[in-house]
Design an enzyme around this catalytic site. Structure first.
Site, PDB file in Angstrom:
ATOM      1  N   LYS A 183       0.835  -1.214   0.000  1.00  0.00           N
ATOM      2  CA  LYS A 183       0.000   0.000   0.000  1.00  0.00           C
ATOM      3  C   LYS A 183       0.864   1.255   0.000  1.00  0.00           C
ATOM      4  O   LYS A 183       0.641   2.172  -0.782  1.00  0.00           O
ATOM      5  CB  LYS A 183      -0.902   0.003   1.245  1.00  0.00           C
ATOM      6  CG  LYS A 183      -1.569   1.348   1.507  1.00  0.00           C
ATOM      7  CD  LYS A 183      -2.405   1.355   2.776  1.00  0.00           C
ATOM      8  CE  LYS A 183      -1.649   1.597   4.042  1.00  0.00           C
ATOM      9  NZ  LYS A 183      -1.462   2.990   4.464  1.00  0.00           N
ATOM     10  N   ASN A 184       1.859   1.280   0.887  1.00  0.00           N
ATOM     11  CA  ASN A 184       2.614   2.524   1.074  1.00  0.00           C
ATOM     12  C   ASN A 184       3.621   2.788  -0.042  1.00  0.00           C
ATOM     13  O   ASN A 184       4.280   3.830  -0.041  1.00  0.00           O
ATOM     14  CB  ASN A 184       3.286   2.540   2.450  1.00  0.00           C
ATOM     15  CG  ASN A 184       2.255   2.735   3.549  1.00  0.00           C
ATOM     16  OD1 ASN A 184       1.088   3.049   3.269  1.00  0.00           O
ATOM     17  ND2 ASN A 184       2.661   2.540   4.791  1.00  0.00           N
TER      18      ASN A 184
ATOM     19  N   ARG B 247      -8.644  -0.403   4.558  1.00  0.00           N
ATOM     20  CA  ARG B 247      -7.744   0.612   3.991  1.00  0.00           C
ATOM     21  C   ARG B 247      -6.406   0.008   3.589  1.00  0.00           C
ATOM     22  O   ARG B 247      -5.752   0.500   2.688  1.00  0.00           O
ATOM     23  CB  ARG B 247      -7.487   1.717   5.022  1.00  0.00           C
ATOM     24  CG  ARG B 247      -8.725   2.485   5.404  1.00  0.00           C
ATOM     25  CD  ARG B 247      -8.393   3.623   6.308  1.00  0.00           C
ATOM     26  NE  ARG B 247      -7.556   4.604   5.595  1.00  0.00           N
ATOM     27  CZ  ARG B 247      -7.269   5.802   6.048  1.00  0.00           C
ATOM     28  NH1 ARG B 247      -7.748   6.195   7.211  1.00  0.00           N
ATOM     29  NH2 ARG B 247      -6.510   6.619   5.353  1.00  0.00           N
TER      30      ARG B 247
ATOM     31  N   ASP C  73       4.731   0.559  12.067  1.00  0.00           N
ATOM     32  CA  ASP C  73       3.538  -0.082  11.499  1.00  0.00           C
ATOM     33  C   ASP C  73       3.397  -1.549  11.907  1.00  0.00           C
ATOM     34  O   ASP C  73       2.402  -2.194  11.540  1.00  0.00           O
ATOM     35  CB  ASP C  73       3.546   0.025   9.961  1.00  0.00           C
ATOM     36  CG  ASP C  73       3.289   1.455   9.489  1.00  0.00           C
ATOM     37  OD1 ASP C  73       2.902   2.296  10.318  1.00  0.00           O
ATOM     38  OD2 ASP C  73       3.489   1.725   8.293  1.00  0.00           O
TER      39      ASP C  73
ATOM     40  N   CYS D 172      -5.447  13.387  13.102  1.00  0.00           N
ATOM     41  CA  CYS D 172      -5.111  11.990  12.839  1.00  0.00           C
ATOM     42  C   CYS D 172      -5.131  11.239  14.161  1.00  0.00           C
ATOM     43  O   CYS D 172      -4.726  11.773  15.187  1.00  0.00           O
ATOM     44  CB  CYS D 172      -3.731  11.915  12.198  1.00  0.00           C
ATOM     45  SG  CYS D 172      -3.146  10.235  12.015  1.00  0.00           S
TER      46      CYS D 172
ATOM     47  N   VAL E  94       9.032   9.928   6.039  1.00  0.00           N
ATOM     48  CA  VAL E  94       8.715   9.196   4.807  1.00  0.00           C
ATOM     49  C   VAL E  94       7.968  10.119   3.842  1.00  0.00           C
ATOM     50  O   VAL E  94       8.356  10.301   2.685  1.00  0.00           O
ATOM     51  CB  VAL E  94       7.854   7.948   5.141  1.00  0.00           C
ATOM     52  CG1 VAL E  94       7.338   7.282   3.885  1.00  0.00           C
ATOM     53  CG2 VAL E  94       8.660   6.977   5.993  1.00  0.00           C
TER      54      VAL E  94
ATOM     55  N   ARG F 230       1.122  14.579  13.583  1.00  0.00           N
ATOM     56  CA  ARG F 230       1.529  14.442  12.181  1.00  0.00           C
ATOM     57  C   ARG F 230       1.531  15.769  11.406  1.00  0.00           C
ATOM     58  O   ARG F 230       0.759  15.961  10.456  1.00  0.00           O
ATOM     59  CB  ARG F 230       0.662  13.396  11.469  1.00  0.00           C
ATOM     60  CG  ARG F 230       0.732  12.049  12.155  1.00  0.00           C
ATOM     61  CD  ARG F 230      -0.062  11.002  11.442  1.00  0.00           C
ATOM     62  NE  ARG F 230       0.635  10.428  10.308  1.00  0.00           N
ATOM     63  CZ  ARG F 230       0.118   9.483   9.524  1.00  0.00           C
ATOM     64  NH1 ARG F 230      -1.085   9.023   9.751  1.00  0.00           N
ATOM     65  NH2 ARG F 230       0.804   9.007   8.511  1.00  0.00           N
TER      66      ARG F 230
ATOM     67  N   ILE G 226       7.955   6.926  17.144  1.00  0.00           N
ATOM     68  CA  ILE G 226       7.609   7.678  15.921  1.00  0.00           C
ATOM     69  C   ILE G 226       6.331   8.503  16.110  1.00  0.00           C
ATOM     70  O   ILE G 226       6.295   9.688  15.787  1.00  0.00           O
ATOM     71  CB  ILE G 226       7.417   6.722  14.710  1.00  0.00           C
ATOM     72  CG1 ILE G 226       8.624   5.777  14.562  1.00  0.00           C
ATOM     73  CG2 ILE G 226       7.174   7.518  13.424  1.00  0.00           C
ATOM     74  CD1 ILE G 226       9.893   6.383  14.046  1.00  0.00           C
TER      75      ILE G 226
ATOM     76  N   ARG H 155      -4.183  10.961   4.441  1.00  0.00           N
ATOM     77  CA  ARG H 155      -3.080  11.916   4.544  1.00  0.00           C
ATOM     78  C   ARG H 155      -2.121  11.851   3.365  1.00  0.00           C
ATOM     79  O   ARG H 155      -1.555  12.861   2.967  1.00  0.00           O
ATOM     80  CB  ARG H 155      -2.286  11.664   5.827  1.00  0.00           C
ATOM     81  CG  ARG H 155      -3.091  11.719   7.068  1.00  0.00           C
ATOM     82  CD  ARG H 155      -2.197  11.580   8.265  1.00  0.00           C
ATOM     83  NE  ARG H 155      -1.333  12.731   8.411  1.00  0.00           N
ATOM     84  CZ  ARG H 155      -1.680  13.860   8.974  1.00  0.00           C
ATOM     85  NH1 ARG H 155      -2.887  14.009   9.467  1.00  0.00           N
ATOM     86  NH2 ARG H 155      -0.835  14.857   9.059  1.00  0.00           N
TER      87      ARG H 155
HETATM   88  C1  EPZ Z   1       4.314   7.038   6.546  1.00  0.00           C
HETATM   89  O1  EPZ Z   1       3.558   8.078   7.125  1.00  0.00           O
HETATM   90  C2  EPZ Z   1       3.416   5.848   6.396  1.00  0.00           C
HETATM   91  N1  EPZ Z   1       2.306   6.200   5.528  1.00  0.00           N
HETATM   92  C3  EPZ Z   1       2.880   5.420   7.758  1.00  0.00           C
HETATM   93  O2  EPZ Z   1       2.078   4.269   7.592  1.00  0.00           O
HETATM   94  C4  EPZ Z   1       4.082   5.063   8.657  1.00  0.00           C
HETATM   95  O3  EPZ Z   1       3.603   4.756   9.952  1.00  0.00           O
HETATM   96  C5  EPZ Z   1       5.020   6.262   8.728  1.00  0.00           C
HETATM   97  O4  EPZ Z   1       5.419   6.679   7.386  1.00  0.00           O
HETATM   98  C6  EPZ Z   1       6.292   5.959   9.502  1.00  0.00           C
HETATM   99  O5  EPZ Z   1       6.947   4.862   8.941  1.00  0.00           O
HETATM  100  C7  EPZ Z   1       2.427   5.983   4.217  1.00  0.00           C
HETATM  101  O6  EPZ Z   1       3.456   5.602   3.701  1.00  0.00           O
HETATM  102  C8  EPZ Z   1       1.222   6.261   3.384  1.00  0.00           C
HETATM  103  P1  EPZ Z   1       6.452  10.319   8.596  1.00  0.00           P
HETATM  104  P2  EPZ Z   1       4.125   9.562   7.140  1.00  0.00           P
HETATM  105  O7  EPZ Z   1       6.358  11.600   7.870  1.00  0.00           O
HETATM  106  O8  EPZ Z   1       4.886   9.792   5.907  1.00  0.00           O
HETATM  107  C9  EPZ Z   1       6.909  13.561  12.059  1.00  0.00           C
HETATM  108  C10 EPZ Z   1       0.111   2.999   7.819  1.00  0.00           C
HETATM  109  O9  EPZ Z   1      -0.506   2.470   8.763  1.00  0.00           O
HETATM  110  N2  EPZ Z   1       6.785  14.599  11.015  1.00  0.00           N
HETATM  111  O10 EPZ Z   1       7.604   9.436   8.329  1.00  0.00           O
HETATM  112  O11 EPZ Z   1       3.002  10.461   7.450  1.00  0.00           O
HETATM  113  C11 EPZ Z   1       5.612  12.772  12.259  1.00  0.00           C
HETATM  114  O12 EPZ Z   1       4.702  13.465  13.087  1.00  0.00           O
HETATM  115  C12 EPZ Z   1       0.685   4.385   7.940  1.00  0.00           C
HETATM  116  O13 EPZ Z   1       0.255   2.436   6.721  1.00  0.00           O
HETATM  117  C13 EPZ Z   1       7.004  15.923  11.340  1.00  0.00           C
HETATM  118  O14 EPZ Z   1       7.294  16.263  12.499  1.00  0.00           O
HETATM  119  O15 EPZ Z   1       5.099   9.488   8.393  1.00  0.00           O
HETATM  120  C14 EPZ Z   1       6.147  11.495  12.859  1.00  0.00           C
HETATM  121  O16 EPZ Z   1       6.372  11.690  14.229  1.00  0.00           O
HETATM  122  C15 EPZ Z   1       0.349   5.047   9.228  1.00  0.00           C
HETATM  123  N3  EPZ Z   1       6.869  16.857  10.359  1.00  0.00           N
HETATM  124  C16 EPZ Z   1       7.489  11.310  12.162  1.00  0.00           C
HETATM  125  O17 EPZ Z   1       7.844  12.600  11.634  1.00  0.00           O
HETATM  126  C17 EPZ Z   1       6.562  16.523   9.077  1.00  0.00           C
HETATM  127  O18 EPZ Z   1       6.468  17.424   8.231  1.00  0.00           O
HETATM  128  C18 EPZ Z   1       7.491  10.311  11.013  1.00  0.00           C
HETATM  129  O19 EPZ Z   1       6.383  10.600  10.150  1.00  0.00           O
HETATM  130  C19 EPZ Z   1       6.369  15.171   8.742  1.00  0.00           C
HETATM  131  C20 EPZ Z   1       6.487  14.216   9.738  1.00  0.00           C
END
Ligand code: EPZ
Length: 429
Positions: free
Chosen positions: A22-23, A408, A316, A126, A174, A131, A338, A102
């Site tokens: 998915k991701n 989802r 995850d 969320c 990510v 996030r 995270i 998102r």
């Molecule tokens: C991706 O979310 C995945 N989603 C998530 O999977 C996964 O849990 C996450 O990465 C971490 O591995 C998809 O790929 C669609 P991040 P993402 O930006 O990109 C902080 C699932 O169940 N942050 O890596 O939103 C954030 O708050 C989902 O499939 C900032 O502070 O995650 C978090 O603490 C849920 N500022 C950390 O970074 C920003 O601008 C990592 O978030 C962006 C993020």
């Protein structure tokens, strides 16, 4: 609303085919915005999130045709998407769509790169944490975008086009890596992304972008060098296997006992999680085209784990590991580093009899507990599937409500488990 009913206590034995990730499918589908030619994606999982994203992309002018039968005789071959964004007809991504998923916020980078402007709703709240999107905006501003927030929307402009720059992410993200990477491929000159996320799904996107004519080096590392090009072409790419689905089923087998071949996946995608399972005493054997998981000697041993960006243990899989650790004789700990609110499954697992203490970001699980079936509620995607694992080992009947969360991100979950001997069914309602 549909519910899932499970009668626990059956071991899992057989073969489970793993779907496309998915991701990875989400950013790859979004990448179609970058070219006026056709991007063909194979092995796309049939999931609610992917379907929602295609609706959002249609709004921007992406034409989608789908082939590949999913039902019955064709087994689990993923769908093939042909995505063509000949013209971008609308650079606005509205709140009612972005707030539902998102990842759709990631259209910002490619729209800006291709059209020089975009108006994308902020995603809003969320369940698993605050996030924010500050890192996405910081990266795009570094590439020369002028960004304003107005009425809940990000208004981004780069009339003269984006310009390559050095972006050092203060924190691994990510989404920010996907978003800024997709913007940078069409920027003028060189962009360097430092402290970029290294998740395999980032590598899959970068590989596909290179097939489309982008020039990205450093794939798989935390420093990506991107030489901007003026336009991208069409390409064909196969979505990589879902490592979270792989880990989830491995943990389900470790919890119930039995022996299952996880097909069409690879150990390289989730080494840290596999190592934890091995430490817990689960037998894992890589095979050609899959991974064999075997748990014959009672429950697993307790482990201590901290979630980390790739290549660390994935957030995850945290909820699923917690369900598994209720089976371990002794005390396990899981630290979630995270997301600050990703423990909503704890109260639901407690309804099944789990002994879990929460202290800030640390969960302490005392086992071994014989879980007992109950009614529980899914709260987010990965939390929901941890309740499925718990239900599979609980005595008697467990019913899980709000299963739309599962739809989802898990394709044909009940069918895959039922084929391995689980007693699980969906109750329409
Ligand atoms: C991706 O979310 C995945 N989603 C998530 O999977 C996964 O849990 C996450 O990465 C971490 O591995 C998809 O790929 C669609 P991040 P993402 O930006 O990109 C902080 C699932 O169940 N942050 O890596 O939103 C954030 O708050 C989902 O499939 C900032 O502070 O995650 C978090 O603490 C849920 N500022 C950390 O970074 C920003 O601008 C990592 O978030 C962006 C993020």
């Amino acid at each position: 609303m549909d519910r899932i009913r499970i009668i626990g206590g059956q071991p899992l034995n057989g073969v489970i085919p793993i779907s496309g990730a998915k991701n990875a499918a989400l950013p790859l589908t979004i990448a179609s915005l970058l070219s006026s030619e056709t991007l063909t994606l194979k092995n796309v999982p049939n999931l609610a999130d992917v379907n929602l994203l295609t609706r959002i992309l249609r709004n921007h002018g992406v034409d989608l045709s789908v082939d590949g039968k999913r039902a019955g005789s064709n087994g689990y071959l993923g769908e093939t998407f042909h995505l063509t964004a000949r013209d971008i007809v609308d650079t606005t991504a509205p709140y009612d769509m972005v707030s539902r998923m998102r990842a759709s916020f990631w259209v910002l980078g490619p729209l800006l790169g291709r059209c020089g402007e975009a108006k994308v709703s902020l995603p809003g709240g969320c369940a698993i944490g605050t996030r924010p999107v500050d890192l996405h905006l910081m990266g795009l501003e570094a590439l020369g975008a002028d960004i304003r927030i107005d009425n809940g929307y990000v208004l981004a402009k780069a009339p003269g086009g984006l310009k390559g720059a050095r972006v050092i992410f203060p924190k691994v993200s990510v989404g920010a890596t996907h978003n800024v990477l997709m913007a940078a491929v069409l920027a003028k000159g060189e962009t360097v992304l430092e402290n970029a996320a290294r998740e395999p799904e980032i590598g899959d996107l970068a590989t596909c972008l290179n097939k489309m004519g982008a020039r990205i080096e450093g794939i798989g590392t935390s420093t990506l060098h991107i030489q901007g090009v003026t336009n991208l072409e069409g390409a064909t790419h196969t979505v990589l296997p879902d490592r979270i689905e792989t880990g989830t089923f491995a943990m389900a087998v470790a919890a119930t006992g039995g022996e299952v071949l996880l097909k069409d996946t690879s150990i390289d995608l989730l080494e840290s999680a596999i190592n934890i399972l091995i430490e817990a005493g689960v037998e894992i054997t890589p095979e050609e085209g899959g991974i064999r998981v075997r748990q014959m000697n009672g429950g697993p041993s307790p482990v201590s784990v901290e979630t980390q960006p790739f290549p660390g243990f994935p957030t995850d899989l945290q909820a699923q590991l917690m369900a598994l650790m209720t089976r371990a004789e002794g005390t396990s700990t899981i630290r979630e580093t995270i997301f600050e609110n990703r423990f909503m499954h704890v109260q639901e697992l407690a309804r099944l009899g789990a002994d879990i203490q929460l202290n800030g970001e640390l969960a302490t699980i005392r086992g071994r507990t014989q879980l007992k079936g109950a009614e529980v509620m899914a709260t987010d995607l990965r939390a929901s599937v941890s309740l499925v694992i718990a239900g599979l080992v609980a005595e008697g009947e467990t019913t899980i409500s709000r299963v739309y969360h599962l739809d989802r991100g898990f394709e044909r979950l009940e069918e895959k488990l039922r084929n391995c001997g689980a007693s699980i069914e969906r109750l329409a309602g």
